[in-house]
Design a protein around this motif. Sequence first.
Motif, PDB file in Angstrom:
ATOM      1  N   ASP A 138       0.830  -1.199   0.000  1.00 43.00           N
ATOM      2  CA  ASP A 138       0.000   0.000   0.000  1.00 43.00           C
ATOM      3  C   ASP A 138       0.872   1.260   0.000  1.00 43.00           C
ATOM      4  O   ASP A 138       0.608   2.221  -0.732  1.00 43.00           O
TER       5      ASP A 138
ATOM      6  N   ASN B  61       2.499  -2.113  -7.766  1.00 38.71           N
ATOM      7  CA  ASN B  61       2.196  -1.627  -9.122  1.00 38.71           C
ATOM      8  C   ASN B  61       3.465  -1.074  -9.772  1.00 38.71           C
ATOM      9  O   ASN B  61       3.594   0.122  -9.977  1.00 38.71           O
TER      10      ASN B  61
ATOM     11  N   LEU C 129       3.795   5.871  -5.501  1.00 38.69           N
ATOM     12  CA  LEU C 129       3.872   5.896  -6.968  1.00 38.69           C
ATOM     13  C   LEU C 129       2.797   6.792  -7.579  1.00 38.69           C
ATOM     14  O   LEU C 129       2.992   7.376  -8.639  1.00 38.69           O
ATOM     15  N   SER C 130       1.648   6.909  -6.906  1.00 36.07           N
ATOM     16  CA  SER C 130       0.587   7.748  -7.475  1.00 36.07           C
ATOM     17  C   SER C 130       0.580   9.151  -6.858  1.00 36.07           C
ATOM     18  O   SER C 130      -0.319   9.941  -7.104  1.00 36.07           O
ATOM     19  N   SER C 131       1.625   9.472  -6.056  1.00 39.15           N
ATOM     20  CA  SER C 131       1.646  10.761  -5.365  1.00 39.15           C
ATOM     21  C   SER C 131       2.162  11.894  -6.241  1.00 39.15           C
ATOM     22  O   SER C 131       2.016  13.063  -5.907  1.00 39.15           O
ATOM     23  N   GLY C 132       2.829  11.556  -7.344  1.00 43.80           N
ATOM     24  CA  GLY C 132       3.440  12.588  -8.160  1.00 43.80           C
ATOM     25  C   GLY C 132       4.908  12.804  -7.820  1.00 43.80           C
ATOM     26  O   GLY C 132       5.626  13.481  -8.541  1.00 43.80           O
TER      27      GLY C 132
ATOM     28  N   ASN D 230       2.476   1.798  -3.458  1.00 43.34           N
ATOM     29  CA  ASN D 230       1.478   2.179  -4.458  1.00 43.34           C
ATOM     30  C   ASN D 230       0.999   3.623  -4.251  1.00 43.34           C
ATOM     31  O   ASN D 230       0.781   4.358  -5.217  1.00 43.34           O
ATOM     32  N   ARG D 231       0.856   4.039  -2.998  1.00 42.67           N
ATOM     33  CA  ARG D 231       0.480   5.437  -2.733  1.00 42.67           C
ATOM     34  C   ARG D 231       1.594   6.392  -3.161  1.00 42.67           C
ATOM     35  O   ARG D 231       1.349   7.460  -3.705  1.00 42.67           O
TER      36      ARG D 231
END
Lengths: 257, 264
Positions: free
Chosen positions: B33, B69, B39-42, B36-37
Amino acid sequence: MSKIKAVLIDLSGTLHIDNDPTPGAVAALTKLQATPGLKLRYVTNTTNESKRALMERLTNIGFMDVTEDKVFTSLSAARTLLENQELRAYFLVDKNAMEDFKGISEEDPNAVVVGLAPEEFAYENLNKAMRLLHNDAKLIAIHKARYYQRKDGRALGPGPFVAALEYASDVQATVVGKPSEKFFLSAIAEFGCSPQECVMIGDDVRDDVGGAQAAGMHGILVKTGKYREGDESKISPSPFRVVDNFAEAVEVIQTML
Amino acid sequence: MAAYFLDRKIKAVILDITGVLKESGRAINGSVDAVNRLLSSGLQVRFCTNETTVTRSELVRELQTLGFNVENVVVFPPIPAMCKILKERKLRPHLLVHPDAVSDFAEVDQNEPNCVVIGDATQQFTYENVNKAFQCLMRLDQPLLFSLGKGKYYQEHGELVLDAGAYMAALEYATDVKAQVVGKPSSIFFETVLQDACVSASEAVMVGDDIVSDIGGAQACGMAGVLVRTGKFRPRDENHKDVKPDAIVDNLAQFVDTLLSTLK
């Protein structure tokens, strides 16, 4: 310079190579043994042969009058340390040498003892040793030689494996064999003479010559066994003498009596 | 996009893999988790590993199987960097590496070796194999030893096992040759990662479980270094004589929670 009262002699590479004496060594040793008042000790870092096996070998090669009480090995020094500190050991030691450790407990070890034991230096065994060291076991190196002479050339000694365990566990090994100062001083303890009155003859510039000189003795380097050109410049101060072989070292000693 | 850590503006997070994301084939609690967070944080995310027992693609596949991911992430292992050095300097290596890593050197000429490359060879660290590397070095007029990382140990199935660094130390001792380290903690290795992420060292934070290779190496480059209490971590690492981490956290998830709460 003080007169020489005792001579320490390395075995493998100095007195003999495998089953052959070095040139003139048998006669030279007989001459040394016959010198009145001169004490002799055979000192060796051989860790894969028991004292008994060593003496048998010397006798078979043709050396006379080498008795158990005159042989001082790194195994004897390790055993003394284990007994004095009441340690229980995990042995990375050649099977043939284990008879010199009879009676030392191997249960729940709190010490790791490393000798020259190619067959024991498997990854799993070294892992086990490293884990014990992480649990505060002591690391005892029978000696720390970098390599030894094998029939197919130079091969790794116990030193590199001790260095690996030291690096991986941040534990400093206690080295009981040559070149430890204590080893040389223990070898002459019964003689009642000073280190300055002793000569050490060996083919290992660091472990034999450097170690003995650090203990205050004279070191003679022989160009047999593991000796390689340029070895004499690897230590400072440099060897007291550098000679072709053991027989020539004996001639040098005759002039120092 | 930036986050804040100890008054530093952070644009990139560099993660060690073994002992931080996973251990012995299992994901570490909360790390899936957390990654993945992240990686999608920018924020820029890079993976920096000294793993040499698997190929890069196998490593990514394993992480994906565990739920990370990571199909588009950039992983920096030491072997590609090593191959580049070998080719540039026309060096032919004698390899003491894991069998699964041998294929990564397929394009490198290995005839008449003029250097030794050592990696985490695990079971292949037999006396005879280490001795062959030793004898190779002793034959060379100018012996060259490269080590893929210099880790002391790592944790596998709940137990510590020796890493490449221990055998590097053995060969160094035997031959009086100082090894050149490729991979963490070498500065060149970290700088390659920073360049790829287009950030300066002060804008990056490294998270790892190895106090020397991860934290010490990152700090020497000017990055912040965060030590996790997972993987090979040992309590005594908190009082290491040379390396003081910028922060010590229980696990990756704890660090990511804190960092992402400052995201602007």
